[in-house]
Design an enzyme around this catalytic site. Structure first.
Site, mmCIF file in Angstrom:
data_model
loop_
_atom_site.group_PDB
_atom_site.id
_atom_site.type_symbol
_atom_site.label_atom_id
_atom_site.label_comp_id
_atom_site.label_asym_id
_atom_site.label_seq_id
_atom_site.Cartn_x
_atom_site.Cartn_y
_atom_site.Cartn_z
ATOM 1 N N GLY A 73 0.818 -1.212 0.000
ATOM 2 C CA GLY A 73 0.000 0.000 0.000
ATOM 3 C C GLY A 73 0.850 1.259 0.000
ATOM 4 O O GLY A 73 0.365 2.338 0.378
ATOM 5 N N HIS A 136 11.731 1.340 1.764
ATOM 6 C CA HIS A 136 11.269 -0.021 2.077
ATOM 7 C C HIS A 136 12.168 -0.679 3.128
ATOM 8 O O HIS A 136 11.969 -1.842 3.472
ATOM 9 C CB HIS A 136 11.315 -0.887 0.821
ATOM 10 C CG HIS A 136 10.233 -0.595 -0.183
ATOM 11 N ND1 HIS A 136 8.936 -0.320 0.174
ATOM 12 C CD2 HIS A 136 10.262 -0.572 -1.543
ATOM 13 C CE1 HIS A 136 8.212 -0.126 -0.931
ATOM 14 N NE2 HIS A 136 8.985 -0.268 -1.973
HETATM 15 P P1 A3P Z 1 -2.751 -5.640 -5.340
HETATM 16 O O1 A3P Z 1 -1.587 -6.180 -6.130
HETATM 17 O O2 A3P Z 1 -3.223 -6.596 -4.290
HETATM 18 O O3 A3P Z 1 -3.865 -5.143 -6.176
HETATM 19 P P2 A3P Z 1 2.611 -0.808 -3.342
HETATM 20 O O4 A3P Z 1 2.061 0.536 -3.621
HETATM 21 O O5 A3P Z 1 3.225 -0.948 -1.978
HETATM 22 O O6 A3P Z 1 3.493 -1.280 -4.444
HETATM 23 O O7 A3P Z 1 1.365 -1.801 -3.273
HETATM 24 C C1 A3P Z 1 0.638 -2.116 -4.421
HETATM 25 C C2 A3P Z 1 -0.667 -2.711 -3.968
HETATM 26 O O8 A3P Z 1 -1.507 -1.659 -3.475
HETATM 27 C C3 A3P Z 1 -1.412 -3.347 -5.121
HETATM 28 O O9 A3P Z 1 -2.194 -4.388 -4.528
HETATM 29 C C4 A3P Z 1 -2.260 -2.181 -5.614
HETATM 30 O O10 A3P Z 1 -3.352 -2.578 -6.408
HETATM 31 C C5 A3P Z 1 -2.682 -1.558 -4.295
HETATM 32 N N1 A3P Z 1 -3.027 -0.141 -4.422
HETATM 33 C C6 A3P Z 1 -2.416 0.813 -5.153
HETATM 34 N N2 A3P Z 1 -3.023 1.983 -5.018
HETATM 35 C C7 A3P Z 1 -4.074 1.785 -4.193
HETATM 36 C C8 A3P Z 1 -5.115 2.635 -3.693
HETATM 37 N N3 A3P Z 1 -5.186 3.912 -4.026
HETATM 38 N N4 A3P Z 1 -6.015 2.080 -2.856
HETATM 39 C C9 A3P Z 1 -5.964 0.788 -2.509
HETATM 40 N N5 A3P Z 1 -5.002 -0.069 -2.961
HETATM 41 C C10 A3P Z 1 -4.072 0.420 -3.792
#
Ligand code: A3P
Length: 329
Positions: A73, A136
């Site tokens: 997230g 990270h």
């Molecule tokens: P999924 O692969 O389960 O869909 P990060 O940003 O740490 O790389 O995490 C990516 C994850 O957060 C992905 O999960 C993505 O779809 C989800 N994500 C990205 N933007 C988001 C938002 N605005 N609200 C909720 N989830 C989000």
């Protein structure tokens, strides 16, 4: 200037030589992951960047650092933090909001993937307060200045380990396919995950490091969970605003500012922006299409991919690792 460039190069080269001497393992995405002396894994360039940031970054008490495991997230919390902190200059509904033209990882940059890379020591002094950064890196290896500048704030987000794994696996497979590699099976990914050999993992050590820091110092370390954010984003934005010392005023509550921020940062809205659909982010590990940070954005998608046995194995490790920590499983 030239002298500086040489010194920077020497610093990077010294850390590169050191990391190259550490144990390494094949990672999810096909690149090697090195094991840091403090027990976590990363590929060479971000690990070197972490060590340079540790040596060179000077925190200010007003700095705010987003800390996450990848695929937990990060993009979402960056959007919420940026739009909350900058809501006066850029109201959530303004047409010239930076999100319309800039990817989220350009708005808040990673120390180890963007700032401390390619033999550079960035000059961050000119950035206005509050400076927003992200990482990270596990708590034990944060730039020492972040931990020592005691009023510098850290915003951590964790996610269910099984959803984190599936999100990471899907992301890595995209990367593997683009490099002409075979996709990784979910079974193999689960084995890597359970062995702790994932970027910035083991997952459990990462979460516990920030959890303990949060318990010890709640005013310095905010701890959010992706699943709880999904259930009640409005309450989380309020908490975030208070934590960074910019609570919403009565007028803002009444005029719908909080709802507008939540809407601006929602998966649906962010995924549809031009900067997401057409933009790329240059990381030290290569350019990443901004659209790849948006997949499904739901809770418990792991149920569509993991067998009950795989889920059970992960749950058993999670329970054992978190037992006695006070972390609500
Ligand atoms: P999924 O692969 O389960 O869909 P990060 O940003 O740490 O790389 O995490 C990516 C994850 O957060 C992905 O999960 C993505 O779809 C989800 N994500 C990205 N933007 C988001 C938002 N605005 N609200 C909720 N989830 C989000």
């Amino acid at each position: 200037q030239e002298g500086h460039a040489e010194t920077n190069q020497e610093l990077y080269q010294g850390f590169t030589n050191l990391v190259s001497s550490w144990p390494c393992f094949p990672g999810f995405s096909g690149s090697q992951l090195y094991r840091h002396g403090k027990g976590w894994h990363a590929s060479l360039a971000p690990m070197v960047g972490t060590m340079v940031a540790d040596t060179c970054f000077t925190a200010r008490p007003t700095d705010i650092v987003v800390a996450t495991l990848p695929k937990s997230g990060t993009t979402w919390i960056k959007a919420l933090l940026y739009s909350t902190v900058h809501r006066r200059e850029y109201p959530a509904d303004s047409c010239d909001h930076p999100f319309n033209s800039l990817g989220l990882h350009e708005c808040i940059k990673f120390f180890e993937y963007q700032l401390y890379t390619q033999n550079k020591i960035p000059d961050l002094n000119e950035l206005p307060d509050p400076r927003l950064f992200s990482t990270h890196v596990p708590f034990v290896s944060l730039p020492r200045s972040v931990v020592l500048a005691s009023s510098c704030k850290i915003v951590y987000v964790c996610r269910d380990p099984k959803d984190h794994l599936i999100s990471q696996w899907s992301f890595a497979n995209k990367f593997r396919i683009s490099k002409g590699l075979e996709p990784l099976s979910v079974e193999a990914a689960t084995d890597f995950f359970c062995d702790g050999v994932t970027p910035f993992g083991p997952y459990w050590d990462h979460v516990l490091g920030y959890w303990r820091a949060h318990l010890a110092c709640p005013e310095q370390v905010l701890f959010f969970r992706y699943e709880e954010m999904s259930l009640d984003p409005v309450a989380h934005v309020r908490k975030l605003a208070e934590f960074v010392g910019r609570p919403f005023s009565v007028e803002e509550e009444e005029d719908g500012t909080v709802d507008a921020i939540v809407k601006l940062c929602s998966f649906e809205h962010m995924a549809g922006l031009e900067a997401t659909k057409d933009g790329k982010t240059e990381l030290v590990t290569g350019a990443v299409e901004n659209s790849s940070y948006f997949r499904r954005g739901v809770v418990a998608d792991w149920k569509n991919h993991l067998s009950p046995e795989m889920a059970k194995k992960i749950d058993a490790i999670t329970e054992a690792k978190f037992r006695g920590s006070g972390f609500p499983v």
